[in-house]
Design a protein around this motif. Structure first.
Motif, PDB file in Angstrom:
ATOM      1  N   THR A   1       0.911  -1.208   0.145  1.00  0.00           N
ATOM      2  CA  THR A   1       0.148   0.119   0.187  1.00  0.00           C
ATOM      3  C   THR A   1       0.829   1.394  -0.076  1.00  0.00           C
ATOM      4  O   THR A   1       2.075   1.267   0.734  1.00  0.00           O
TER       5      THR A   1
ATOM      6  N   ARG B   1      -9.023  -0.154  -5.789  1.00  0.00           N
ATOM      7  CA  ARG B   1      -7.966   0.029  -4.829  1.00  0.00           C
ATOM      8  C   ARG B   1      -7.557   1.257  -4.542  1.00  0.00           C
ATOM      9  O   ARG B   1      -6.507   1.384  -3.939  1.00  0.00           O
TER      10      ARG B   1
ATOM     11  N   ARG C   1      -4.098   0.836  -2.711  1.00  0.00           N
ATOM     12  CA  ARG C   1      -3.825  -0.736  -1.937  1.00  0.00           C
ATOM     13  C   ARG C   1      -3.386  -1.734  -3.130  1.00  0.00           C
ATOM     14  O   ARG C   1      -3.746  -1.375  -4.176  1.00  0.00           O
ATOM     15  N   ASP C   2      -2.883  -2.761  -2.457  1.00  0.00           N
ATOM     16  CA  ASP C   2      -2.457  -3.880  -3.274  1.00  0.00           C
ATOM     17  C   ASP C   2      -1.822  -3.475  -4.742  1.00  0.00           C
ATOM     18  O   ASP C   2      -2.371  -3.698  -5.914  1.00  0.00           O
ATOM     19  N   SER C   3      -0.576  -2.555  -4.607  1.00  0.00           N
ATOM     20  CA  SER C   3      -0.219  -2.089  -5.802  1.00  0.00           C
ATOM     21  C   SER C   3       0.199  -2.994  -6.875  1.00  0.00           C
ATOM     22  O   SER C   3       0.662  -4.153  -6.686  1.00  0.00           O
TER      23      SER C   3
END
Lengths: 109, 113
Positions: free
Chosen positions: A18, A59, A76-78
């Motif tokens: 993140t 995200r 988030r959750d790159s």
């Protein structure tokens, strides 16, 4: 002080992690706020508008803090495809946008 | 297919020459804008127009001129008076409402030598 300021980065982010970054503004009369994504040597593309209550799009989460005069973007959750420069923009009056210098994000495997 | 077109994508000119960059939109947007972006920098507003036959200077208008004779077209002329014309030029448009976001064309990369 610049009207709109961003940390230029780069923010080096492991894939799946993140990352969050801010954009500060000096004009308290600013009314509308936006995040744009710009890939290298391409035009900026609207990522999301930023609403007073905060908003989320998959995200991506955008927040507005009027008291401290900044907006934020959290990813988030790159993904590797999130690597880009993220520009904030705001409108004070009329139909003019003022852009920040951009924050560069590099997502690495 | 609605959108904003800019041509050409790359443009090379000799110092001292005027050059006109094209911007066309078929989104039926009232407002159009021209920005300049230098390497590693944000966007700086050159000129904008909220209605046909009217336009206003932005933050860095010196050395540039525009016209807005048609709703869909907003050409930018970079004159020889512009001291550092080499840059990435972006055209944008938006509906006339005050809270609307702007949409960008693909840009023209101008190099003046």
């Amino acid at each position: 002080r610049k009207e709109v300021e961003q940390d230029p980065g780069p923010f080096n982010v492991p894939e799946g992690a993140t990352v969050a970054f801010n954009c500060t503004y000096s004009n308290s009369a600013s009314q509308s706020f936006f995040w744009y994504r710009q890939d290298c040597r391409k035009e900026p593309k609207l990522l999301m508008s930023v609403y007073s209550s905060g908003n989320e799009d998959g995200r991506f989460t955008a927040q507005l803090n009027r008291a401290s005069q900044y907006i934020s973007l959290l990813i988030r959750d790159s993904k590797l495809s999130d690597s880009a420069t993220y520009l904030c923009a705001l409108r004070a009056a009329g139909n003019k946008l003022t852009f920040g210098g951009g924050t560069r994000v590099l997502v690495k495997p | 297919d609605g959108g904003i077109t800019q041509s050409p994508k790359y443009l090379f000119r000799k110092e001292g020459q005027n050059v006109t960059l094209s911007c066309e939109q078929n989104l039926n947007h009232d407002a159009m804008y021209w920005y300049r972006q230098d390497p590693g920098q944000g966007l700086r507003l050159i000129y904008y127009s909220q209605i046909v036959n009217d336009f206003q200077k932005g933050d860095i208008a010196e050395g540039y001129s525009v016209s807005r004779e048609k709703k869909e077209s907003f050409p930018l002329t970079v004159t020889s008076a512009q001291k550092n014309p080499t840059a990435f030029y972006l055209c944008a448009s938006s509906p006339a409402t005050s809270i609307s976001e702007q949409y960008f064309g693909p840009g023209t990369r101008l190099t003046v030598t």
